[in-house]
Design an enzyme around this catalytic site. Structure first.
Site, PDB file in Angstrom:
ATOM      1  N   ARG A  92       0.862  -1.187   0.000  1.00 33.98           N
ATOM      2  CA  ARG A  92       0.000   0.000   0.000  1.00 33.98           C
ATOM      3  C   ARG A  92       0.896   1.234   0.000  1.00 33.98           C
ATOM      4  O   ARG A  92       1.700   1.416   0.920  1.00 33.98           O
ATOM      5  CB  ARG A  92      -0.893  -0.021   1.256  1.00 33.98           C
ATOM      6  CG  ARG A  92      -1.700   1.229   1.449  1.00 33.98           C
ATOM      7  CD  ARG A  92      -2.627   1.124   2.661  1.00 33.98           C
ATOM      8  NE  ARG A  92      -3.386   2.346   2.777  1.00 33.98           N
ATOM      9  CZ  ARG A  92      -3.228   3.248   3.743  1.00 33.98           C
ATOM     10  NH1 ARG A  92      -2.362   3.059   4.726  1.00 33.98           N
ATOM     11  NH2 ARG A  92      -3.949   4.348   3.728  1.00 33.98           N
ATOM     12  N   HIS A 136      -2.755  11.018   0.771  1.00 33.38           N
ATOM     13  CA  HIS A 136      -2.199  10.833   2.111  1.00 33.38           C
ATOM     14  C   HIS A 136      -1.565  12.168   2.513  1.00 33.38           C
ATOM     15  O   HIS A 136      -0.364  12.278   2.670  1.00 33.38           O
ATOM     16  CB  HIS A 136      -1.196   9.679   2.111  1.00 33.38           C
ATOM     17  CG  HIS A 136      -0.900   9.095   3.458  1.00 33.38           C
ATOM     18  ND1 HIS A 136      -1.055   7.751   3.764  1.00 33.38           N
ATOM     19  CD2 HIS A 136      -0.455   9.664   4.610  1.00 33.38           C
ATOM     20  CE1 HIS A 136      -0.701   7.531   5.020  1.00 33.38           C
ATOM     21  NE2 HIS A 136      -0.326   8.678   5.553  1.00 33.38           N
ATOM     22  N   GLU A 181      -7.098   8.482   6.448  1.00 36.99           N
ATOM     23  CA  GLU A 181      -7.322   9.149   7.721  1.00 36.99           C
ATOM     24  C   GLU A 181      -7.818  10.588   7.572  1.00 36.99           C
ATOM     25  O   GLU A 181      -7.129  11.544   7.960  1.00 36.99           O
ATOM     26  CB  GLU A 181      -6.035   9.131   8.570  1.00 36.99           C
ATOM     27  CG  GLU A 181      -5.527   7.730   8.853  1.00 36.99           C
ATOM     28  CD  GLU A 181      -4.297   7.692   9.757  1.00 36.99           C
ATOM     29  OE1 GLU A 181      -3.731   8.767  10.042  1.00 36.99           O
ATOM     30  OE2 GLU A 181      -3.907   6.594  10.178  1.00 36.99           O
ATOM     31  N   ASN A 309      -7.255   1.890  10.030  1.00 35.91           N
ATOM     32  CA  ASN A 309      -5.944   2.042  10.669  1.00 35.91           C
ATOM     33  C   ASN A 309      -6.174   2.021  12.165  1.00 35.91           C
ATOM     34  O   ASN A 309      -7.006   2.783  12.679  1.00 35.91           O
ATOM     35  CB  ASN A 309      -5.289   3.370  10.281  1.00 35.91           C
ATOM     36  CG  ASN A 309      -4.919   3.410   8.799  1.00 35.91           C
ATOM     37  OD1 ASN A 309      -5.067   2.425   8.082  1.00 35.91           O
ATOM     38  ND2 ASN A 309      -4.428   4.563   8.359  1.00 35.91           N
ATOM     39  N   TYR A 311      -4.293   2.035  16.004  1.00 35.55           N
ATOM     40  CA  TYR A 311      -3.084   2.191  16.810  1.00 35.55           C
ATOM     41  C   TYR A 311      -3.317   2.070  18.304  1.00 35.55           C
ATOM     42  O   TYR A 311      -2.469   1.558  19.031  1.00 35.55           O
ATOM     43  CB  TYR A 311      -2.406   3.538  16.494  1.00 35.55           C
ATOM     44  CG  TYR A 311      -1.753   3.529  15.140  1.00 35.55           C
ATOM     45  CD1 TYR A 311      -0.475   3.007  14.966  1.00 35.55           C
ATOM     46  CD2 TYR A 311      -2.424   3.994  14.007  1.00 35.55           C
ATOM     47  CE1 TYR A 311       0.132   2.959  13.712  1.00 35.55           C
ATOM     48  CE2 TYR A 311      -1.833   3.945  12.750  1.00 35.55           C
ATOM     49  CZ  TYR A 311      -0.557   3.431  12.609  1.00 35.55           C
ATOM     50  OH  TYR A 311       0.046   3.370  11.367  1.00 35.55           O
ATOM     51  N   GLU A 382      -3.353  -0.043   8.227  1.00 32.08           N
ATOM     52  CA  GLU A 382      -2.161   0.359   9.004  1.00 32.08           C
ATOM     53  C   GLU A 382      -2.292  -0.173  10.418  1.00 32.08           C
ATOM     54  O   GLU A 382      -3.354  -0.079  11.042  1.00 32.08           O
ATOM     55  CB  GLU A 382      -2.028   1.887   9.131  1.00 32.08           C
ATOM     56  CG  GLU A 382      -1.512   2.582   7.919  1.00 32.08           C
ATOM     57  CD  GLU A 382      -1.341   4.090   8.145  1.00 32.08           C
ATOM     58  OE1 GLU A 382      -1.057   4.511   9.296  1.00 32.08           O
ATOM     59  OE2 GLU A 382      -1.516   4.824   7.164  1.00 32.08           O
TER      60      GLU A 382
END
Ligand code: IFM
Length: 477
Positions: A92, A136, A181, A309, A311, A382
Site C-alpha cells: 500500500r 495521504h 485518515e 488504521n 493504533y 495500518e
C-alpha cells in the site's frame, strides 16, 4: 521475546500449534508518498502543504522536511526487492497529487505518472499487488491558497485528480483508496494546526471533514463508472473509546469522542447520514450549512472494502478544569465542541509515540464496525509501532515491535474467528520514514533507514514478519 502489552513471553514460531489465517489473506506493508519519496522538486512536482508546513519554523521537530526522506523516488527498485524478500503479497503506497497534477489543476504531468507506472510494473513483476491511496495528506499548495478542504471546490479538484490517475493506472492497479485518515486532515490540519496546513479554526475543520468525504464519494462514483471491476475504499483511523470512570459524565465524554473520532466518518460513509448527537455537540461550532442536498447520498456511494488504521484506544473523562491541556491529538482544539473532554492514560505499556498498547481495542473496533454498519469487507490498512532502535554490529533487534504486531495479529485472528470479514493486514511501515510533525525522530519501520547513507537494514521484526507471511499464521499463544 516479551510482549510489552502483557509482559508475557511471545512463543517463537514453530514452538507451538499455529493460528492460521484464511487462505488468500493479504499480507502487506504500507507507506505514504511524502514520508518516503523525497525528490520534492524533480520531474515537475510542485509544493504541497507539507512542503510549506515543514519549512515553517517551529512546525516540525528540528526543522526536518521530506525533501530527501528515504529517497524512495530513486531507490524504489531496491525497496521492491526488500518487499519481495519479505514475501509481501500486497504493498500500500500513496500517490503524490502535486507530482501527477502539479498545482492541483489541469492536465496530468507525464513524468510524475511515469514514476508510478514504473513502481507498479516493478511490483507486478515481483508478484506484489499494488494498493494505491490517492490522498495521504499532500494537498497541492495552490489549492490550500484557494481555501483548502474547508472549501467545496477542493473536493471537485480531487475528483479530477482521482480520475486522471485512475485512467492512467486503473488497468493494472485493482485496489484504490481515496483518502487516508480524513480525521487527521480535518482535525489536525485545520483544528489544532499540528499538521499541515496548520490552521486553527474549529468550523473550518468540520467543513474540511465534509468535503474530504464528498471528494471520496464523488471520486468513487467517477472511477467506478470507468472501471467497475476495480475495488474502491476509504481508510479511516478508528479508535476504541472508553470512559475513564463509571460516572454518567464520563460516559458522555466517551460518546462525544467516539462521535468525533469514529462516527462522524462512519455514519456518512456507510449510512449516508451524520449522527444526530454529533450534530448537536457541534451546534456552537457550525450549522452545517456547507452540506448540500445530495451530498450525503454521494458520500455513501457503496464501498468495495473499508480500510481501518488502528493504533490505540482513547480513554476519556469529563471536564476537569485543572487538567493541563495536552499536545497533539489530545489537544482540545482537535475536538471541536468537546474541548473540555480530558484524555486519560492507564499506565499500560506505551510505544515511542506514548500511545498505549491496546490490542483488545482492535478486536472491539473490528467487531463494532462489522456489527453496526452494513457488511463490507475490512482490511487493516495500518497497524504498527514506533520504538527506539539501535544499530549494533550492523543489525537492529526490535523484539518490542514484533511483539506489538504479534498481539495485534492475534486480535485480527480473534475477530475473524468471531465472523468479521477481515481480509488482510498492512503493517505500518515498510521503512522508517518522515513521521510528520515528529520528523525523523520516530521510527515505525520494520526496515531501518540510515538517513545519512540511505542504507536499509531489515530489522529482526522484518524477519519475524516474513516468517508469519510464509506460514500464513502465528504460533498459537
Ligand atoms: O505515519 C503515520 C501515517 O502517515 C498515518 N497513520 C499513522 C502513522 C503513524 O503515526
Amino acid at each position: 521475546m516479551t510482549n510489552p502489552a502483557t509482559d508475557q513471553r511471545v512463543p517463537l514460531l514453530g514452538e507451538e500449534r499455529q493460528l492460521t489465517f484464511p487462505s488468500g489473506f493479504r499480507w502487506g506493508a504500507a507507506t505514504a508518498a511524502y514520508q518516503i519519496e523525497g525528490a520534492v522538486a524533480e520531474d515537475g512536482r510542485t509544493p504541497s502543504i507539507w512542503d510549506t508546513f515543514s519549512r515553517t519554523p517551529g512546525k516540525v521537530i528540528e526543522g526536518h522536511t521530506g525533501d530527501v526522506a528515504c529517497d524512495h523516488y530513486h531507490r524504489y527498485r531496491d525497496d521492491v526487492r526488500l518487499m519481495a524478500d519479505l514475501g509481501l503479497t500486497a504493498y500500500r503506497f500513496s500517490i503524490a497529487w502535486p507530482r501527477v497534477q502539479p498545482g492541483g489543476r489541469g492536465p496530468a504531468n507525464p513524468a510524475g505518472l511515469d514514476f508510478y507506472r514504473r513502481l507498479v510494473d516493478e511490483l507486478l513483476e515481483h508478484g506484489i499487488e499494488p494498493w494505491v491511496t490517492l490522498y495521504h495528506w499532500d494537498l497541492p499548495q495552490p489549492l490550500e491558497d484557494a481555501g483548502g478542504w474547508p472549501e467545496r471546490d477542493t473536493a471537485e479538484r480531487f475528483v479530477d485528480y482521482a480520475v486522471l490517475t485512475h485512467d492512467a493506472l486503473g488497468d493494472r492497479v485493482r485496489h484504490w483508496t481515496t483518502f487516508n485518515e480524513p480525521w487527521c486532515s480535518a482535525f489536525l490540519g485545520y483544528g489544532s494546526g499540528v499538521h499541515a496546513p496548520g490552521r486553527e479554526d474549529a468550523a473550518a475543520s468540520v467543513r474540511a471533514a465534509h468535503h474530504l468525504m464528498l471528494g471520496h464519494g464523488l471520486a468513487v462514483q467517477a472511477m467506478r463508472a470507468a472501471r467497475p471491476e476495480n475495488e474502491f475504499a476509504i481508510t479511516l483511523n478508528l479508535y476504541a473509546v472508553s470512559p475513564a470512570g463509571e460516572t454518567e459524565a464520563d460516559a458522555d465524554a466517551a460518546r462525544r469522542i467516539d462521535g468525533l473520532a469514529n462516527r462522524i466518518f462512519l455514519d456518512p460513509v456507510l449510512r449516508g447520514e451524520y449522527p444526530e448527537d454529533v450534530r448537536a455537540d457541534l451546534r456552537e461550532v457550525t450549522d452545517f450549512d456547507h452540506v448540500r442536498e445530495g451530498d450525503l447520498a454521494a458520500i455513501a456511494t457503496p464501498l468495495s472494502m473499508l480500510g481501518i488504521n488502528y493504533y490505540s484506544r482513547h480513554v476519556v473523562a469529563a471536564a476537569n478544569p485543572d487538567a493541563t491541556p495536552e499536545p497533539y491529538w489530545r489537544a482540545p482544539s482537535c475536538w471541536p465542541g468537546s474541548e473540555d473532554v480530558r484524555f486519560v492514560t492507564r499506565g499500560l505499556p506505551v510505544t515511542d509515540m506514548e500511545w498505549e498498547i491496546d490490542a483488545p481495542g482492535l478486536v472491539e473496533t473490528l467487531r463494532r464496525v462489522h456489527d453496526e454498519y452494513p457488511e463490507v469487507p475490512l482490511y487493516i490498512t495500518e497497524n504498527g509501532a514506533a520504538f527506539v532502535d539501535k544499530v549494533v554490529d550492523g543489525e537492529v533487534d526490535d523484539p518490542d515491535r514484533a511483539a506489538f504486531v504479534d498481539v495485534h495479529l492475534r486480535a485480527c485472528h480473534e475477530a475473524i474467528s468471531a465472523g468479521v470479514p477481515l481480509r488482510g493486514y498492512f503493517l505500518w511501515s515498510l521503512l522508517d520514514n518522515f513521521e510528520w510533525a515528529w520528523g525523523y525522530t520516530k521510527r515505525f519501520g520494520i526496515t531501518y533507514v540510515d538517513y545519512e547513507s540511505q542504507r536499509r537494514i531489515p530489522k529482526s521484526s522484518a524477519r519475524w514478519y516474513a516468517e508469519v507471511i510464509r506460514r500464513n499464521g502465528l504460533a498459537a499463544g
